[in-house]
Every structure is written in structure tokens, then in C-alpha cells.
Scaffold this motif. Structure first.
Motif, PDB file in Angstrom:
ATOM      1  N   GLY A   1      -0.789 -12.630  -4.981  1.00  0.00           N
ATOM      2  CA  GLY A   1       0.415 -11.892  -5.320  1.00  0.00           C
ATOM      3  C   GLY A   1       1.599 -12.813  -5.109  1.00  0.00           C
ATOM      4  N   ASP A   2       2.776 -12.378  -5.581  1.00  0.00           N
ATOM      5  CA  ASP A   2       3.975 -13.218  -5.484  1.00  0.00           C
ATOM      6  C   ASP A   2       4.292 -13.577  -4.032  1.00  0.00           C
ATOM      7  N   SER A   3       5.035 -14.634  -3.882  1.00  0.00           N
ATOM      8  CA  SER A   3       5.467 -15.068  -2.565  1.00  0.00           C
ATOM      9  C   SER A   3       6.383 -14.001  -1.948  1.00  0.00           C
ATOM     10  N   GLY A   4       6.163 -13.693  -0.687  1.00  0.00           N
ATOM     11  CA  GLY A   4       7.044 -12.759   0.018  1.00  0.00           C
ATOM     12  C   GLY A   4       6.627 -11.298  -0.022  1.00  0.00           C
ATOM     13  N   VAL A   5       5.522 -10.982  -0.732  1.00  0.00           N
ATOM     14  CA  VAL A   5       5.113  -9.577  -0.825  1.00  0.00           C
ATOM     15  C   VAL A   5       4.464  -9.058   0.455  1.00  0.00           C
ATOM     16  N   GLY A   6       4.032 -10.009   1.311  1.00  0.00           N
ATOM     17  CA  GLY A   6       3.474  -9.611   2.609  1.00  0.00           C
ATOM     18  C   GLY A   6       1.996  -9.896   2.799  1.00  0.00           C
ATOM     19  N   LYS A   7       1.441 -10.813   2.006  1.00  0.00           N
ATOM     20  CA  LYS A   7       0.008 -11.109   2.085  1.00  0.00           C
ATOM     21  C   LYS A   7      -0.399 -11.560   3.484  1.00  0.00           C
ATOM     22  N   THR A   8       0.350 -12.501   4.027  1.00  0.00           N
ATOM     23  CA  THR A   8       0.004 -13.030   5.350  1.00  0.00           C
ATOM     24  C   THR A   8       0.111 -11.923   6.408  1.00  0.00           C
ATOM     25  N   CYS A   9       1.152 -11.108   6.295  1.00  0.00           N
ATOM     26  CA  CYS A   9       1.349 -10.017   7.262  1.00  0.00           C
ATOM     27  C   CYS A   9       0.234  -8.979   7.179  1.00  0.00           C
ATOM     28  N   VAL A  10      -0.189  -8.660   5.956  1.00  0.00           N
ATOM     29  CA  VAL A  10      -1.260  -7.679   5.773  1.00  0.00           C
ATOM     30  C   VAL A  10      -2.545  -8.192   6.418  1.00  0.00           C
TER      31      VAL A  10
ATOM     32  N   ALA B   1      -1.482  -6.775  14.535  1.00  0.00           N
ATOM     33  CA  ALA B   1      -0.161  -7.148  15.043  1.00  0.00           C
ATOM     34  C   ALA B   1       0.782  -7.454  13.888  1.00  0.00           C
ATOM     35  N   PHE B   2       2.049  -7.485  14.187  1.00  0.00           N
ATOM     36  CA  PHE B   2       3.045  -7.830  13.177  1.00  0.00           C
ATOM     37  C   PHE B   2       4.108  -8.659  13.875  1.00  0.00           C
ATOM     38  N   ASN B   3       4.142  -9.927  13.584  1.00  0.00           N
ATOM     39  CA  ASN B   3       5.108 -10.813  14.239  1.00  0.00           C
ATOM     40  C   ASN B   3       5.611 -11.829  13.233  1.00  0.00           C
ATOM     41  N   SER B   4       6.832 -11.638  12.767  1.00  0.00           N
ATOM     42  CA  SER B   4       7.353 -12.417  11.638  1.00  0.00           C
ATOM     43  C   SER B   4       7.354 -13.932  11.845  1.00  0.00           C
ATOM     44  N   THR B   5       7.788 -14.396  12.994  1.00  0.00           N
ATOM     45  CA  THR B   5       7.902 -15.837  13.209  1.00  0.00           C
ATOM     46  C   THR B   5       6.540 -16.506  13.178  1.00  0.00           C
ATOM     47  N   PHE B   6       5.617 -15.931  13.930  1.00  0.00           N
ATOM     48  CA  PHE B   6       4.271 -16.497  14.004  1.00  0.00           C
ATOM     49  C   PHE B   6       3.608 -16.488  12.635  1.00  0.00           C
ATOM     50  N   ILE B   7       3.807 -15.365  11.923  1.00  0.00           N
ATOM     51  CA  ILE B   7       3.180 -15.219  10.618  1.00  0.00           C
ATOM     52  C   ILE B   7       3.660 -16.263   9.623  1.00  0.00           C
ATOM     53  N   SER B   8       4.966 -16.540   9.601  1.00  0.00           N
ATOM     54  CA  SER B   8       5.437 -17.520   8.624  1.00  0.00           C
ATOM     55  C   SER B   8       4.855 -18.902   8.934  1.00  0.00           C
TER      56      SER B   8
ATOM     57  N   GLY C   1       0.223  -1.878  -2.901  1.00  0.00           N
ATOM     58  CA  GLY C   1       1.686  -1.818  -2.969  1.00  0.00           C
ATOM     59  C   GLY C   1       2.194  -1.856  -1.538  1.00  0.00           C
ATOM     60  N   ASN C   2       2.566  -3.045  -1.089  1.00  0.00           N
ATOM     61  CA  ASN C   2       2.926  -3.213   0.335  1.00  0.00           C
ATOM     62  C   ASN C   2       4.408  -2.894   0.599  1.00  0.00           C
ATOM     63  N   LYS C   3       4.740  -2.761   1.857  1.00  0.00           N
ATOM     64  CA  LYS C   3       6.086  -2.456   2.381  1.00  0.00           C
ATOM     65  C   LYS C   3       6.482  -0.998   2.117  1.00  0.00           C
ATOM     66  N   CYS C   4       5.531  -0.101   2.125  1.00  0.00           N
ATOM     67  CA  CYS C   4       5.834   1.311   1.844  1.00  0.00           C
ATOM     68  C   CYS C   4       6.623   1.951   2.983  1.00  0.00           C
ATOM     69  N   ASP C   5       6.874   1.201   4.046  1.00  0.00           N
ATOM     70  CA  ASP C   5       7.740   1.715   5.126  1.00  0.00           C
ATOM     71  C   ASP C   5       9.219   1.693   4.738  1.00  0.00           C
ATOM     72  N   ILE C   6       9.584   0.871   3.733  1.00  0.00           N
ATOM     73  CA  ILE C   6      11.005   0.831   3.360  1.00  0.00           C
ATOM     74  C   ILE C   6      11.245   1.578   2.054  1.00  0.00           C
ATOM     75  N   ASN C   7      11.181   2.897   2.160  1.00  0.00           N
ATOM     76  CA  ASN C   7      11.320   3.772   1.002  1.00  0.00           C
ATOM     77  C   ASN C   7      12.704   3.737   0.361  1.00  0.00           C
TER      78      ASN C   7
ATOM     79  N   SER D   1       1.571  -0.640   4.532  1.00  0.00           N
ATOM     80  CA  SER D   1       2.638  -1.285   5.280  1.00  0.00           C
ATOM     81  C   SER D   1       2.023  -2.081   6.417  1.00  0.00           C
ATOM     82  N   ALA D   2       2.211  -3.389   6.337  1.00  0.00           N
ATOM     83  CA  ALA D   2       1.740  -4.245   7.425  1.00  0.00           C
ATOM     84  C   ALA D   2       2.600  -3.995   8.653  1.00  0.00           C
ATOM     85  N   LYS D   3       3.873  -3.696   8.412  1.00  0.00           N
ATOM     86  CA  LYS D   3       4.808  -3.506   9.511  1.00  0.00           C
ATOM     87  C   LYS D   3       4.534  -2.205  10.272  1.00  0.00           C
ATOM     88  N   ALA D   4       4.426  -1.105   9.529  1.00  0.00           N
ATOM     89  CA  ALA D   4       4.228   0.199  10.170  1.00  0.00           C
ATOM     90  C   ALA D   4       2.743   0.543  10.338  1.00  0.00           C
TER      91      ALA D   4
HETATM   92  P1  GDP Z   1       3.545 -13.678   1.757  1.00  0.00           P
HETATM   93  O1  GDP Z   1       4.395 -14.767   1.191  1.00  0.00           O
HETATM   94  O2  GDP Z   1       3.029 -12.783   0.665  1.00  0.00           O
HETATM   95  O3  GDP Z   1       2.445 -14.163   2.631  1.00  0.00           O
HETATM   96  O4  GDP Z   1       4.517 -12.749   2.622  1.00  0.00           O
HETATM   97  P2  GDP Z   1       4.679 -12.681   4.230  1.00  0.00           P
HETATM   98  O5  GDP Z   1       3.474 -12.045   4.846  1.00  0.00           O
HETATM   99  O6  GDP Z   1       5.051 -14.025   4.735  1.00  0.00           O
HETATM  100  O7  GDP Z   1       5.901 -11.652   4.356  1.00  0.00           O
HETATM  101  C1  GDP Z   1       7.146 -11.886   3.713  1.00  0.00           C
HETATM  102  C2  GDP Z   1       8.232 -11.077   4.394  1.00  0.00           C
HETATM  103  O8  GDP Z   1       8.011  -9.680   4.234  1.00  0.00           O
HETATM  104  C3  GDP Z   1       8.348 -11.316   5.901  1.00  0.00           C
HETATM  105  O9  GDP Z   1       9.715 -11.342   6.235  1.00  0.00           O
HETATM  106  C4  GDP Z   1       7.675 -10.104   6.524  1.00  0.00           C
HETATM  107  O10 GDP Z   1       8.207  -9.794   7.783  1.00  0.00           O
HETATM  108  C5  GDP Z   1       7.995  -9.021   5.497  1.00  0.00           C
HETATM  109  N1  GDP Z   1       6.939  -7.982   5.438  1.00  0.00           N
HETATM  110  C6  GDP Z   1       5.621  -8.170   5.222  1.00  0.00           C
HETATM  111  N2  GDP Z   1       4.957  -7.003   5.209  1.00  0.00           N
HETATM  112  C7  GDP Z   1       5.884  -6.041   5.399  1.00  0.00           C
HETATM  113  C8  GDP Z   1       5.828  -4.600   5.470  1.00  0.00           C
HETATM  114  O11 GDP Z   1       4.787  -3.955   5.362  1.00  0.00           O
HETATM  115  N3  GDP Z   1       7.025  -3.959   5.677  1.00  0.00           N
HETATM  116  C9  GDP Z   1       8.206  -4.611   5.802  1.00  0.00           C
HETATM  117  N4  GDP Z   1       9.305  -3.873   6.003  1.00  0.00           N
HETATM  118  N5  GDP Z   1       8.289  -5.956   5.741  1.00  0.00           N
HETATM  119  C10 GDP Z   1       7.156  -6.663   5.539  1.00  0.00           C
END
Ligand code: GDP
Ligand code: MG
Length: 183
Positions: free
Chosen positions: A15-24, A32-39, A97-103, A128-131
Motif C-alpha cells: 500500500g502507499d507510503s504512510g498508510v500504516g503498514k508498519t504500525c499494523v 503495541a503502537f509506538n511511532s518513533t520505534f516504528i519509523s 482501510g486503516n486509521k479508522c480511529d480518525i473519523n 486501527s493500529a493505533k486504537a
Molecule cells: P507505512 O509507511 O505504511 O509503513 O506507515 P507507518 O506504519 O510508518 O505509519 C505512518 C503514520 O501513520 C505514522 O505517523 C503512524 O503513527 C500513523 N498511523 C499508523 N497507523 C495508524 C492508525 O491506525 N491510526 C492513526 N491515527 N495513525 C496511524
């Protein structure tokens, strides 16, 4: 600590960059959900993507878009076309369809996601990886579908398969994923 499993499936998240693949993936594997570590781990994994995906047979693909990003949704069709050209037809797919926590920033309705997946005969979930919504559910559903596809194949291959009325019930087996690549 070493992890044990009965089945190990190789999985690709695209999927596109930034959609949340790594977080999922991180949510599923570490809960867990930790933005710094994940990036950081995201960058490390991205680097070896091509090499790795050449070496393994992929059994499952998660196609991920961001519900707050219209473009990432439109691109799912391109990702599917890409898979059809390069991956085995047998590969089990699912649309997330990720990020469904931010409606409040939503650009893609759930119905559009469902409709797209239906067009391709693929399962769909909003996550939602976050929620921590539906992530485990999605992976387990994909795992079950891969396993039943494998079982159906085995039955077809063997004359003593369960199609002949012999059914051996197995104890609950543990399924794991080997994340081959994160694009
Ligand atoms: P990737 O490029 O597809 O691997 O995306 P990342 O996993 O690096 O996530 C990109 C950004 O989206 C980061 O800032 C994450 O914190 C944010 N993010 C990922 N999943 C979610 C989610 O489920 N909800 C919200 N609100 N933010 C998310
Ligand atoms: Mg990533």
C-alpha cells in the motif's frame, strides 16, 4: 525467547507510503503502537524488501489504504494489478482501510471500501493500529483463509483425503506469520 508454531505463513503488506503498514504489523506482532520505534524498524525493513520477496513464496497479502487519504484508496487498484502481474494467483488477499480511529478526517467511506473489495472478491476490514481495532481479527482471518486453501489443495492431491469421508480432527494449532516485507 524462541516462539513455537505449527504453521508459518509468509505475508506481504503493501500500500502507499504512510498508510500504516508498519504500525499494523507491529500492533499484531507486539501488541503495541509506538511511532518513533516504528519509523525506525520500518526504514530498516524497507531496505531489504526486494531481496526478501524474491526468496520466499508469499501466501498472504494485506492491501492497506488510509481512510483519511483518498489517493491511497484509489491506488489499491494499482497495487492489485501489480500483484496480479507479479504474485502467484494462489495468494490470499485482504483489503484493510486503516486509521479508522480518525473519523473526523475520513475521506473514504466504509461502503466504498467494501464495494472495492467485493469487486475483486477479496475480504475487507477497517482497522486501527493505533486504537487496536480489528488488527488481530484481520490477521487471523487471513491465516484461516490461507490454511483452508492449503487444506483444500491437499484434499485434492491425496486420494485418502477427507473428501472420502475420513476426517481426522486435530488439536488447536498455532498459526504464525513471517513478515517477508513491508513496502
Ligand atoms: P507505512 O509507511 O505504511 O509503513 O506507515 P507507518 O506504519 O510508518 O505509519 C505512518 C503514520 O501513520 C505514522 O505517523 C503512524 O503513527 C500513523 N498511523 C499508523 N497507523 C495508524 C492508525 O491506525 N491510526 C492513526 N491515527 N495513525 C496511524
Ligand atoms: Mg513502513
Amino acid at each position: 525467547m524462541a516462539k513455537t508454531y505449527d504453521y508459518l505463513f509468509k505475508l506481504l503488506l503493501i500500500g502507499d507510503s504512510g498508510v500504516g503498514k508498519t504500525c499494523v504489523l507491529f500492533r499484531f506482532s507486539e501488541d503495541a503502537f509506538n511511532s518513533t520505534f516504528i519509523s525506525t524498524i520500518g526504514t530498516l525493513q524497507d531496505r531489504s524488501v526486494f531481496e526478501q520477496s524474491q526468496q520466499h513464496t508469499i501466501e498472504g497479502i494485506m492491501l492497506v489504504y488510509d481512510i483519511t487519504n483518498e489517493k491511497s484508496f484509489e491506488n489499491i487498484k494499482n497495487w492489485i494489478r501489480n500483484i496480479e502481474e507479479h504474485a502467484s494467483a494462489d495468494v490470499e488477499k485482504m483489503v484493510l482501510g486503516n486509521k479508522c480511529d480518525i473519523n473526523d478526517k475520513r475521506q473514504v467511506s466504509k461502503e466504498r471500501g467494501e464495494k472495492l473489495a467485493l469487486e475483486y472478491g477479496i475480504k475487507f476490514m477497517e482497522t486501527s493500529a493505533k486504537a487496536n481495532i480489528n488488527v488481530e481479527n484481520a490477521f487471523l482471518t487471513l491465516a484461516r483463509d490461507i490454511k483452508s486453501k492449503m487444506d483444500t489443495k491437499l484434499e485434492g492431491d491425496s486420494p485418502q483425503g477427507s473428501s472420502h469421508g475420513v476426517k481426522i480432527s486435530e488439536p488447536q494449532k498455532k498459526i504464525s506469520f513471517f513478515p517477508c516485507a513491508l513496502l
